[in-house]
Design a protein around this motif. Structure first.
Motif, mmCIF file in Angstrom:
data_model
loop_
_atom_site.group_PDB
_atom_site.id
_atom_site.type_symbol
_atom_site.label_atom_id
_atom_site.label_comp_id
_atom_site.label_asym_id
_atom_site.label_seq_id
_atom_site.Cartn_x
_atom_site.Cartn_y
_atom_site.Cartn_z
ATOM 1 N N THR A 103 1.002 -1.532 0.582
ATOM 2 C CA THR A 103 -0.045 -0.417 0.359
ATOM 3 C C THR A 103 0.811 1.136 -0.226
ATOM 4 O O THR A 103 0.496 2.362 -0.887
ATOM 5 C CB THR A 103 -1.166 0.570 1.365
ATOM 6 N N LEU A 104 2.081 1.505 0.785
ATOM 7 C CA LEU A 104 3.422 2.321 1.320
ATOM 8 C C LEU A 104 3.911 2.585 -0.387
ATOM 9 O O LEU A 104 3.937 4.505 -0.913
ATOM 10 C CB LEU A 104 4.224 2.181 1.909
ATOM 11 N N VAL A 105 3.949 1.663 -0.660
ATOM 12 C CA VAL A 105 5.013 1.891 -2.307
ATOM 13 C C VAL A 105 4.405 2.317 -2.913
ATOM 14 O O VAL A 105 4.764 3.035 -4.458
ATOM 15 C CB VAL A 105 6.209 0.675 -2.269
ATOM 16 N N LEU A 106 2.665 1.939 -3.162
ATOM 17 C CA LEU A 106 1.360 2.231 -4.954
ATOM 18 C C LEU A 106 1.305 2.944 -4.253
ATOM 19 O O LEU A 106 0.906 4.404 -5.294
ATOM 20 C CB LEU A 106 1.589 0.713 -4.931
ATOM 21 N N ALA A 107 0.723 3.595 -3.413
ATOM 22 C CA ALA A 107 -0.393 4.494 -3.104
ATOM 23 C C ALA A 107 1.014 5.217 -3.349
ATOM 24 O O ALA A 107 0.431 7.259 -3.819
ATOM 25 C CB ALA A 107 -0.090 5.279 -1.324
ATOM 26 N N LEU A 108 2.196 6.207 -2.846
ATOM 27 C CA LEU A 108 3.074 7.297 -3.358
ATOM 28 C C LEU A 108 3.222 7.575 -4.513
ATOM 29 O O LEU A 108 2.873 9.016 -4.808
ATOM 30 C CB LEU A 108 4.230 7.544 -2.513
ATOM 31 N N PRO A 109 3.786 7.070 -5.203
ATOM 32 C CA PRO A 109 3.082 7.252 -6.967
ATOM 33 C C PRO A 109 2.064 7.625 -7.707
ATOM 34 O O PRO A 109 1.074 8.563 -8.511
ATOM 35 C CB PRO A 109 3.634 6.147 -7.718
ATOM 36 N N ALA A 110 1.098 6.882 -7.228
ATOM 37 C CA ALA A 110 -0.626 7.425 -7.106
ATOM 38 C C ALA A 110 -0.819 8.683 -6.551
ATOM 39 O O ALA A 110 -1.696 9.536 -7.731
ATOM 40 C CB ALA A 110 -1.114 6.271 -6.899
ATOM 41 N N ILE A 301 1.333 0.200 -19.931
ATOM 42 C CA ILE A 301 2.392 -0.337 -20.350
ATOM 43 C C ILE A 301 3.662 -0.014 -18.928
ATOM 44 O O ILE A 301 3.975 -0.591 -17.597
ATOM 45 C CB ILE A 301 2.874 -0.292 -21.246
ATOM 46 N N GLY A 302 3.746 1.213 -19.090
ATOM 47 C CA GLY A 302 4.296 1.628 -18.560
ATOM 48 C C GLY A 302 4.297 1.680 -16.301
ATOM 49 O O GLY A 302 4.500 1.105 -15.590
ATOM 50 N N ILE A 303 2.306 1.742 -15.960
ATOM 51 C CA ILE A 303 1.668 1.767 -14.613
ATOM 52 C C ILE A 303 1.838 -0.295 -14.495
ATOM 53 O O ILE A 303 2.439 -0.554 -13.349
ATOM 54 C CB ILE A 303 0.418 1.775 -14.585
ATOM 55 N N ALA A 304 1.779 -0.950 -15.674
ATOM 56 C CA ALA A 304 1.938 -2.442 -15.576
ATOM 57 C C ALA A 304 2.933 -2.667 -14.710
ATOM 58 O O ALA A 304 3.623 -3.693 -13.650
ATOM 59 C CB ALA A 304 1.376 -3.335 -16.509
ATOM 60 N N VAL A 305 4.038 -2.230 -15.546
ATOM 61 C CA VAL A 305 5.987 -3.209 -15.339
ATOM 62 C C VAL A 305 5.846 -1.733 -13.759
ATOM 63 O O VAL A 305 6.648 -2.642 -12.961
ATOM 64 C CB VAL A 305 6.703 -2.206 -16.332
ATOM 65 N N ALA A 306 5.565 -0.947 -13.063
ATOM 66 C CA ALA A 306 5.740 -0.363 -11.951
ATOM 67 C C ALA A 306 5.122 -0.750 -11.153
ATOM 68 O O ALA A 306 5.544 -1.457 -9.932
ATOM 69 C CB ALA A 306 5.507 1.361 -12.159
ATOM 70 N N SER A 361 -8.729 5.695 -13.747
ATOM 71 C CA SER A 361 -9.393 4.158 -13.739
ATOM 72 C C SER A 361 -9.262 3.045 -14.573
ATOM 73 O O SER A 361 -9.572 1.841 -14.603
ATOM 74 C CB SER A 361 -11.162 4.675 -12.837
ATOM 75 N N ALA A 362 -9.496 3.653 -15.725
ATOM 76 C CA ALA A 362 -9.848 3.053 -16.546
ATOM 77 C C ALA A 362 -8.280 2.383 -17.280
ATOM 78 O O ALA A 362 -7.999 0.784 -17.808
ATOM 79 C CB ALA A 362 -10.292 3.061 -17.990
ATOM 80 N N VAL A 363 -7.622 3.252 -16.818
ATOM 81 C CA VAL A 363 -5.649 2.838 -17.222
ATOM 82 C C VAL A 363 -5.568 1.966 -16.362
ATOM 83 O O VAL A 363 -4.929 1.086 -16.252
ATOM 84 C CB VAL A 363 -5.052 4.415 -16.842
ATOM 85 N N LEU A 364 -5.907 2.395 -15.152
ATOM 86 C CA LEU A 364 -5.747 1.461 -13.817
ATOM 87 C C LEU A 364 -6.244 0.075 -13.767
ATOM 88 O O LEU A 364 -4.826 -1.632 -13.945
ATOM 89 C CB LEU A 364 -5.992 2.301 -12.200
ATOM 90 N N ILE A 365 -7.053 -0.310 -14.132
ATOM 91 C CA ILE A 365 -7.444 -1.301 -14.568
ATOM 92 C C ILE A 365 -7.389 -2.246 -15.431
ATOM 93 O O ILE A 365 -6.759 -3.420 -15.886
ATOM 94 C CB ILE A 365 -9.535 -1.472 -15.282
ATOM 95 N N ALA A 366 -6.973 -1.075 -17.282
ATOM 96 C CA ALA A 366 -6.424 -2.027 -18.264
ATOM 97 C C ALA A 366 -4.737 -2.447 -17.353
ATOM 98 O O ALA A 366 -4.507 -3.649 -17.687
ATOM 99 C CB ALA A 366 -6.110 -1.207 -19.727
ATOM 100 N N VAL A 368 -4.116 -3.631 -14.627
ATOM 101 C CA VAL A 368 -3.703 -4.548 -13.744
ATOM 102 C C VAL A 368 -4.247 -5.807 -14.620
ATOM 103 O O VAL A 368 -3.829 -6.865 -14.379
ATOM 104 C CB VAL A 368 -4.888 -4.337 -12.577
ATOM 105 N N ALA A 369 -5.202 -5.795 -15.378
ATOM 106 C CA ALA A 369 -4.887 -6.834 -16.681
ATOM 107 C C ALA A 369 -4.046 -7.220 -17.170
ATOM 108 O O ALA A 369 -3.710 -8.376 -17.608
ATOM 109 C CB ALA A 369 -6.114 -6.623 -17.648
ATOM 110 N N LEU A 370 -3.357 -6.490 -17.937
ATOM 111 C CA LEU A 370 -1.719 -7.040 -18.041
ATOM 112 C C LEU A 370 -0.737 -7.461 -17.467
ATOM 113 O O LEU A 370 -0.511 -7.893 -17.896
ATOM 114 C CB LEU A 370 -1.232 -5.470 -18.714
ATOM 115 N N THR A 371 -0.952 -7.067 -16.346
ATOM 116 C CA THR A 371 -0.118 -8.206 -15.256
ATOM 117 C C THR A 371 -0.388 -9.447 -14.881
ATOM 118 O O THR A 371 -0.076 -10.345 -14.304
ATOM 119 C CB THR A 371 -0.288 -7.359 -13.850
ATOM 120 N N LEU A 372 -1.891 -9.301 -15.002
ATOM 121 C CA LEU A 372 -2.657 -10.873 -15.268
ATOM 122 C C LEU A 372 -2.097 -11.403 -16.450
ATOM 123 O O LEU A 372 -1.505 -12.434 -15.855
ATOM 124 C CB LEU A 372 -4.486 -10.398 -15.292
#
Length: 574
Positions: A103-110, A301-306, A361-366, A368-372
């Protein structure tokens, strides 16, 4: 006629989505992807065509929501109090630490890059800290890691995350209610605690007697009806007191988990769960703005890698705090580094979309789907890297010889396993459970690397070479287990082995009764257990040969029979 017409109109989107959903599921399997990814892609593709299947499609929306309800019900079926006690350290220690770090490491960039409020950033961070129960459960099953440390700990963490996801759903509901956040969360937590206590009371006083009555009827349809009644009834009750339907469904599953009928109910609701969840993921895809995604694909793609990178680091840090080795931490970290199907649920909720922003939200959902979709590749890379680390560590420790590799503290291990296929792993897991030392060799480089990565005590070697027997310290062993033996080689070597090691009991795993009889004819005890099958029967044979306490062995058999009839939550979806 009007009623008939309205029913036909409502059925059209359901039928269309069912047809396309079958195609998406088959295509995903062919590409070795999770069907979740196929359903999301299907929804996005249908959205791009402009076909508004959800217009006047209340039936589809209702089915999609029921999919989430049944997901939580199925998870509740795996959350028995006995299971919680057995893995309490990982569930209530490792799990919370992993979620907090993530939560902490992902909340900061968000907060920085999406310009969110602190509350919204923390909600995004917590949502992305969750991992995919569906995808990880499937990988653990395919790798036969259910009983090794990585598999057991990952499963325990996923159990905690599933409960944390329910809490996040409560928080999302508080966001949409307009209430002050902390009082709303506190009140919701009190109601949830009360609901849990009532659920446990109902399990003992009402549900178990009802299922006993149903069992006497021997009517499968009644079991299905009871499962639906508990899942939907519990959801309705919690929804009526201001909590989520999903919390009630989870508690309904917990109620049944405390009865002997869990495995039967799980089998009965599995088709409903998979079908309805398919509708949910398709509806998520339909809600995506495909034009936005095409425009923002570098961000996706960048968010999925992050997500993979940041979660991998935070997961590894949590593992090291719990005194895992660096190789083990690496493997566990990358196994759990993807987003979760719950992220798709939470980020699709209107209150969350309003706080986070529809585009974000749309970008984050996409993403997350890419990470799956990428998880099998990333997890395999983590496993391979862990194996190489352990090999290097052993080389640095000058453990190059098989004897040095195999020799445990205090003398030679009583059991020697030749071949670390699935059966060999199951035997090693059983011995670990009884705290009995073992040693193992494997001639296949891939199986050797994977077994080392998963933490088994194994070195390179071939039991068919008599010159290796002395360095393997065979004179001090009690049992040698041949998990994939060659009958002709065994015939040639049996007389040599009997002469050199008369007190050594050989046990061979045979693919069928005929081969077993052939091994018995040359004086080798045989157990029918093909290499691709479970090694539970072989493990029991080894434990009996070691004269393990009969009561403890009976408890082991009963425990693992229950596990075999209750597969990991939502693994069938993945």
């Amino acid at each position: 006629m009007n009623d008939s017409h309205s029913i036909l109109t409502a059925l059209v989107p359901v039928i269309v989505l069912l047809g396309f959903g079958v195609v998406a599921a088959i295509g995903s399997r062919a590409l070795r992807l999770s069907p979740i990814v196929g359903y999301l892609a299907l929804g996005a593709a249908l959205s791009a065509t402009g076909a508004d299947l959800l217009k006047n499609g209340e039936a589809v929306a209702t089915l999609a929501e029921l999919g989430v309800v049944f997901l939580l019900f199925d998870i509740g079926l795996h959350f028995s109090l006995a299971h919680v006690r057995e893995q309490a350290r990982d569930i209530f220690g490792f799990g919370p630490l992993q979620v907090v770090f993530g939560t902490l490491v992902l909340a900061l960039p968000a907060y920085v890059f999406f310009d969110l409020s602190p509350v919204a950033a923390l909600l995004v961070g917590a949502t992305l800290s969750l991992s995919s129960t569906a995808v990880v459960a499937r990988l653990i099953s395919e790798r036969h890691q259910q009983n090794c440390p990585v598999g057991l700990t990952a499963t325990a963490i996923l159990i905690f995350q599933d409960v944390a996801a329910i809490f996040l759903l409560i928080v999302a509901g508080a966001l949409g209610s307009g209430e002050a956040m902390l009082p709303a969360m506190g009140f919701a937590l009190l109601k949830a605690t009360a609901a849990f206590a009532v659920a446990m009371l109902l399990a003992r006083l009402v549900v178990r007697p009802l299922f006993n009555l149903v069992a006497r009827t021997r009517n499968d349809e009644l079991f299905t009806a009871m499962a639906l009644l508990v899942a939907l009834g519990a959801g309705w009750l919690t929804g009526s007191i201001g909590l989520s339907l999903t919390l009630g469904a989870f508690l309904g599953g917990m109620i049944i988990a405390e009865t002997p009928y869990r495995a039967v109910i799980q089998a009965e609701i599995k088709p409903f769960r998979g079908l309805l969840l398919g509708f949910f993921f398709i509806s998520v895809g339909l809600s995506l703005d495909t034009a936005l995604l095409l425009r923002e694909w570098p961000s996706v793609i960048g968010i999925a890698v992050a997500i993979f990178l940041l979660k991998g680091i935070s997961n590894a840090a949590a593992s090291l705090i719990f005194k895992w080795s660096v190789p083990g931490s690496t493997q566990l970290a990358l196994l759990l580094a993807q987003g979760s199907e719950f992220a798709l649920v939470i980020l699709s909720l209107p209150p969350v979309r309003e706080r986070v922003g529809a585009e974000n939200s749309a970008v984050l959902i996409a993403a997350v789907a890419l990470t799956l979709a990428a998880t099998p590749t990333v997890a395999e890379a983590g496993r391979s890297l862990a194996g190489r680390m352990r090999l290097v560590k052993r080389a640095d420790a000058a453990a190059a010889s098989v004897q040095a590799e195999m020799q445990p503290r205090g003398g030679a291990a009583p059991v020697f396993i030749s071949g670390m296929n699935r059966v060999g792993r199951d035997i090693a897991d059983a011995l670990n459970e009884f705290k009995i030392d073992y040693a193992a060799i494997e001639a296949d480089e891939r199986l050797l690397r994977e077994a080392i990565a998963d933490g088994y005590t194994v070195g390179y070697g071939n039991i068919a070479d008599p010159k290796a027997w002395e360095p393997m310290d065979m004179h001090a062993r009690q049992i040698v287990v041949l998990t994939d033996p060659d009958l002709e080689i065994a015939q040639d070597l049996r007389s040599i082995a009997r002469e050199r090691y008369p007190n050594l009991l050989p046990i061979a795993l045979a693919r069928d009764d005929a081969v077993a009889a052939a091994f018995e004819s040359i004086g080798i005890q045989a157990v029918v257990a093909p290499p691709s099958a479970s090694g539970r029967n072989a493990a029991i044979a080894v434990l009996r040969a070691l004269k393990v306490d009969s009561a403890a062995l009976d408890a082991y058999i009963q425990r693992h029979t229950l596990r075999a009839t209750a597969p990991a939550a939502v693994a069938g979806l993945a």
